[in-house]
Design a protein around this motif. Structure first.
Motif, PDB file in Angstrom:
ATOM      1  N   GLN A 156     -47.523  59.344  12.584  1.00  7.84           N
ATOM      2  CA  GLN A 156     -48.377  60.499  12.302  1.00  7.84           C
ATOM      3  C   GLN A 156     -47.732  61.440  11.283  1.00  7.84           C
ATOM      4  OE1 GLN A 156     -49.468  62.951  15.741  1.00  7.84           O
ATOM      5  NE2 GLN A 156     -49.231  64.767  14.429  1.00  7.84           N
ATOM      6  N   ASN A 201     -47.240  59.514   7.748  1.00  2.88           N
ATOM      7  CA  ASN A 201     -48.446  58.970   7.107  1.00  2.88           C
ATOM      8  C   ASN A 201     -49.567  59.990   6.985  1.00  2.88           C
ATOM      9  OD1 ASN A 201     -47.149  56.480   6.948  1.00  2.88           O
ATOM     10  ND2 ASN A 201     -47.940  55.806   8.945  1.00  2.88           N
ATOM     11  N   ALA A 202     -49.667  60.889   7.975  1.00  3.77           N
ATOM     12  CA  ALA A 202     -50.767  61.858   7.935  1.00  3.77           C
ATOM     13  C   ALA A 202     -50.311  63.197   8.487  1.00  3.77           C
ATOM     14  CB  ALA A 202     -51.963  61.332   8.731  1.00  3.77           C
ATOM     15  N   ALA A 254     -50.037  66.967   9.472  1.00  2.57           N
ATOM     16  CA  ALA A 254     -51.126  67.927   9.663  1.00  2.57           C
ATOM     17  C   ALA A 254     -50.867  69.230   8.927  1.00  2.57           C
ATOM     18  CB  ALA A 254     -51.308  68.196  11.161  1.00  2.57           C
ATOM     19  N   ALA A 297     -46.269  68.110   4.500  1.00  3.76           N
ATOM     20  CA  ALA A 297     -46.698  67.171   3.456  1.00  3.76           C
ATOM     21  C   ALA A 297     -45.953  67.443   2.155  1.00  3.76           C
ATOM     22  CB  ALA A 297     -48.197  67.285   3.243  1.00  3.76           C
TER      23      ALA A 297
END
Length: 598
Positions: A580, A583-584, A586, A591
């Motif tokens: 999580q 890769n993605a 929140a 990021a």
């Protein structure tokens, strides 16, 4: 002739011929330095001239010198000089060490008393101090032992009978030496890296053990040169007790030459005996310095005593496996850890609740809460200065918190909880509990004066109460697992960075902690050495131990971590499984950070 025979036949100290590509050899001539030879010749000529002048000049009175050199009065005075030197050194350095420890302690009162003592006794000339002590009876007729400011007295003595000239000399030399030796000892203590204290504290070693086994042995390398210089000054300074009419060596020589008027020969008697004392002390200094230099250099420097100091090999204990060094054990595919589980304690759960920490006006941690399940692997990411290392150090109470609580298996490390109040524990209890939380430091923090084996066995013997044989057997098992069993008798400075870090991991595991903390374990390593340390940590991750790892190795965190935590300005912005987070993510700050490092 074989190649082996060629090497045996060649004198390793002679110039070697260089082989040319056409099969012939060059004759290599070492560089010559004519001025060195001239300087050596002039120095030798000067020494011979001085020696010849001294020996052949009858005015030196060598027959008188020979007559008195071993005379009974001289030997009696010499023995008193040696006794004064020994007693002054013993009491001076004993008191000086206490003053140095007081000066570096956390007590302002003790530090202030130490400073005032040093200030006063470094200011008073030795000869003045001796006269003051010898005339103490003028100021105080009696010396009594009792309760201050009352008439209760346990014992009393007449000062002039108690403070004899000899006692005054010993007391004066000791008090004078203590002032100077305390600064020498303090300088040695301050020279020991702070990381050594943190490593000792992280292992749960008691404070006295930290001082005697970790700090002072390392400080001795800085203490010894200045310390022996003070001892030699004390040996020569003992001549000043002549003012008390105490018949030590110099006073005895004075008495004799005033009677026979042979001043120069008698002064030479004293001079040569002082040279003998200096030579003996210098030899003792050499051996003691050599002892405490262990681990300071990769190889001990050669000396005139090298033929008498052959190092003897140290065998492993009878029950220890004898294997050669191999790379770290390969990582197995399951969670069994390929043998590590038997060598580690079951993992403990860590609970971090609303923890805040500030250094002055700088807020480092802000209301951090995190639950780390037993047997899990947690990787903490974030830019430099985000509070990662501080959070790690609060878990084992190397850093106290300003607010919040941290527990391991429901047990607090640094505090005792009573309702809504936390009472900080005494240091011995903190050290005892801290042994359940092992720590591997960024800069290794191995004890450089101890061998690899001694680094590993010290804490299990001191903290866990293992016998030496049990601790050594455990140490060799751990060294086998990290591929360093043949390095047991090496010193940390003789190892590469990767090897040192693997030893640090073995040292932390020797206490069988419930939780193991890694503070950027690969950041101080060359890229080529990183994998050998990561392989060991990967294997530990499959053993069921609870690991908390501060790291910048994103690929490593993705592979081994169960949970990834991202810290920013002392706050947890995001946490979750690696898939999580990587890769993605929140949070946009997570990021942005990963975009720069991936």
């Amino acid at each position: 002739m074989t190649i082996t025979a060629d090497f045996v036949a060649v004198n390793p100290l002679s110039p070697q011929p260089a082989k040319r590509t056409d099969g012939t050899h060059y004759r290599i001539v070492p560089a010559r330095y004519p001025l060195r030879k001239v300087g050596t010749f002039l120095a030798l000529a000067l020494i011979l001239a001085v020696a010849h002048s001294t020996i052949t000049n009858e005015r030196w009175g060598w027959p008188v010198f020979a007559e008195w050199f071993f005379a009974e009065p001289i030997l009696v005075g010499l023995s008193r000089t040696l006794l004064l030197t020994f007693l002054g050194t013993f009491f001076g350095f004993a008191l000086g060490t206490l003053l140095a420890l007081a000066r570096v302690s956390g007590s302002p009162l003790l530090a202030g008393v130490s400073w005032v003592y040093v200030w006063i006794f470094r200011s008073i000339p030795l000869i003045v101090l001796l006269l003051l002590l010898n005339n103490l009876g003028y100021l105080y007729e009696t010396i009594r032992l009792g309760v201050p400011y009352t008439d209760i007295t346990f014992a009393s003595w007449q000062t002039t009978l108690l403070i004899t000239p000899f006692f005054a000399a010993v007391l004066g030399l000791g008090l004078h030496a203590a002032a100077f030796s305390s600064e020498i000892v303090r300088g040695g203590i301050l020279s020991v890296d702070q990381g050594q204290l943190e490593a000792a504290a992280a292992l749960g070693l008691p404070r006295r053990h930290q001082a005697t086994r970790i700090v002072l042995p390392q400080a001795m390398r800085s203490i010894l040169p200045g310390g022996f210089n003070e001892v030699i000054m004390l040996a020569k300074g003992s001549s000043q007790v002549y003012i008390l009419a105490l018949p030590e060596l110099f006073y005895t020589v004075q008495v004799i030459y005033r009677r026979n008027l042979e001043v120069i020969p008698l002064l030479m008697v004293a001079t040569v005996w002082y040279l003998v004392i200096l030579s003996v002390l210098s030899t003792i200094q050499f051996f003691i310095e050599r002892h405490y230099a262990k681990g300071a250099l990769r190889n001990q420097p050669s000396s005139v005593f090298r033929y008498f100091l052959k190092d003897k090999p140290v065998d492993k204990p009878a029950g220890a496996a004898r294997v050669t060094s191999t790379p770290a054990a390969p990582v197995s595919s399951g969670r069994a850890g390929d043998g590590w589980a038997a060598r580690t304690a079951p993992g403990g759960a860590v609970s971090i609740q609303n923890v805040s920490k500030s250094f002055g006006d700088l807020r480092v941690l802000r209301d951090v809460s995190l639950e780390i399940p037993a047997g899990s692997v947690t990787a903490i990411l974030g830019q430099s200065g985000s509070g990662k290392s501080t959070l790690l150090r609060t878990i084992n109470h190397l850093e106290s918190v300003d607010d919040g609580i941290i527990s391991v298996d429901g047990k607090l490390i640094g505090y005792q909880k009573d309702g809504d109040t936390l009472f900080e524990l005494k240091e011995p209890e903190i050290l005892k509990r801290r042994a359940d939380v092992g720590m591997v430091f960024q800069n290794f923090n191995l004890f450089p004066h101890m061998t690899v084996l001694e680094n590993i066995v010290d804490a299990p013997i001191t903290v866990r109460g293992l016998s030496k044989a049990e601790a050594e057997a455990l140490a060799y098992e751990l060294l086998d697992r990290v591929g360093l069993s043949d390095k047991a008798q090496s010193y940390p400075r003789q190892l590469s960075g990767g090897q040192q870090q693997r030893v640090a991991i073995a040292r932390a595991l020797a206490l069988k902690p419930k939780v193991l903390l890694f503070d950027e374990p690969t950041s101080a390593l060359d890229p080529e050495l990183v994998n050998e340390v990561l392989d060991v940590i990967k294997e530990l991750a499959r053993s069921g131990s609870t690991l908390v790892i501060v790291t910048h190795e994103i690929g490593f965190a993705r592979e081994v971590a169960d949970t990834v935590v991202f810290l920013e300005q002392g706050q947890i912005l995001e946490k979750g499984p690696p898939a999580q987070i990587f890769n993605a993510p929140a949070h946009p700050r997570t990021a942005a950070f990963l975009a720069k490092v991936l």
